[in-house]
Enzyme design. Sequence first.
Site, PDB file in Angstrom:
ATOM      1  N   CYS A 191       0.817  -1.222   0.000  1.00  0.00           N
ATOM      2  CA  CYS A 191       0.000   0.000   0.000  1.00  0.00           C
ATOM      3  C   CYS A 191       0.844   1.263   0.000  1.00  0.00           C
ATOM      4  O   CYS A 191       0.305   2.359  -0.131  1.00  0.00           O
ATOM      5  CB  CYS A 191      -0.940  -0.017   1.188  1.00  0.00           C
ATOM      6  N   HIS A 227      -9.405   3.414  -1.594  1.00  0.00           N
ATOM      7  CA  HIS A 227      -8.052   2.900  -1.420  1.00  0.00           C
ATOM      8  C   HIS A 227      -7.624   2.035  -2.603  1.00  0.00           C
ATOM      9  O   HIS A 227      -7.580   0.814  -2.503  1.00  0.00           O
ATOM     10  CB  HIS A 227      -7.999   2.112  -0.104  1.00  0.00           C
TER      11      HIS A 227
END
Lengths: 380, 140
Positions: A80, A324
Amino acid sequence: MTDVHVVGVGMTRFGKHPDSDASDLGAEALHGAVADADIDPRVIEAAYCGHVFQGMVTGQRILAQVGLAGLPLSNVENACSSGATAIREASLAIRAGEHDVVIAIGTEHLTSKFSGALTPDPSDPEAAVGATMPGVYAMRARRYMEEFGMTREQLALIPVKNKKNASQNPLAHFRKEITVEEVLASRPIADPLRLHDCSPVTDGAAAVIVMSDKAAKKYANGRGIRLAASTLRSGSVDVEPTSMTYEPLTWVTALEAYEKAGIGPEDVDFAEVHDCFSIAEVLRVEGLGLFEQGQYPWAVERGEADINGRLPINPSGGLIGKGHPLGGTGVAQVVELVRQLRGEAGSRQIEGARVGVAHCRGGKAVGIEGAACTVQILVR
Amino acid sequence: MTAPATGVSFRPGELETRPDGTGNLLGSRCRACGAHFFPIREACAGCLSDDLETVRFSTEGVLYTFSIVRQSIPAFEVPYALGYVDFPENVRIMGQISGCDFDDIKIGMAMELSLEPFGEDEDGNAMTGYRFRPVEAHND
């Protein structure tokens, strides 16, 4: 050594994009950043592209779409933190004097690659016994509640705040405000976390153009925002069990960034942090030294983290509200910082913001606290 | 009690199983500084020594935290309890929790290693994996 300036930013709408792929989204973000910088794209000298699940040479596919193939390009994977790592690489290329104008792109078409709960790599011993990312953060939430007395209702105030902010962000995945009651009534994912505690599966991309002093003087027309620090750390192996309610990895990455920028946490006006889950926002801001350990849920209750509060956290809506798309996330955080610092954030504008921090943390592997952590400090 | 697990270890490098149904989680001990690691490592993260020996960990520890996982990948049937157990060797290991109702799981509980059937390999042979269960669970 030259400073690094963020001169152009662009991002797609975050959400579900069934008719695009990761390179379409990346190309749209790149065009946005070029238009925002108001430059001829041919002045871009190098590119870095962060993504996680998009396959080989996604960055090359983006450049091929926009006619810029041929540039030196590296694809970057750091879970991420992939997009944030791409920005760091771009900034290093400038600080090293190798290039004057570099683009960092982060992209992810996540809905076509995956659904449900993200897990560590299947080879990992914890994945083999059923670890999921929501499960790991749920365990951290449970422990935090035990140690500090945080209530489930207090934790719900974080998605409520972030989705309220997202409702003011035209590019956010979610535009609808929610209530504490709706958080508590949403589907259980990993007790005590529920659906509204989790960031969604999102498609999207973002891009930023960074420049040296020399190039900024030539192209930026005074609109550049200084990238005062861009730091990266990988998690160290625990030599004994450590607290899961505090993040040394976040702190060491932040400390290096504060030192490089010549500031301390007390100088930060607002932050975009990696709230992949509600509890994650608590752990991030405390790890960054922005709030005392064990105190953040009470600060949120008092409105301190609201857009008009003492220290606004995730004005964009964060990962929970804005969405996200793994590789896109870290770049989109910097897009938000730049828009806030330029005073271009519209109805979610933070008054007088001068110093912004972006924090990403990604990945899980057995025995390490976290895999990849980045901190970026932007100063107007 | 669960039937004795008779399959081969689901991950032989991490879980040793013996014909009598007993077994241990395996890890490394640094001969230079005494630190323990799970899983087996090439070098010590504390002192960087590569003089590591493979050791069997204790089978009892304390539950540090847990969750009931209600959404997972297809390989795992939900819901299941997942927890981290701290062992006397100063290692924390994740595993599923069995042998009790979800509502009875509490941070700080004494847990023990439990060898249990854990899916099948590619050829359909039963495998043995591990879960953690409350120490009291077998006293009924």
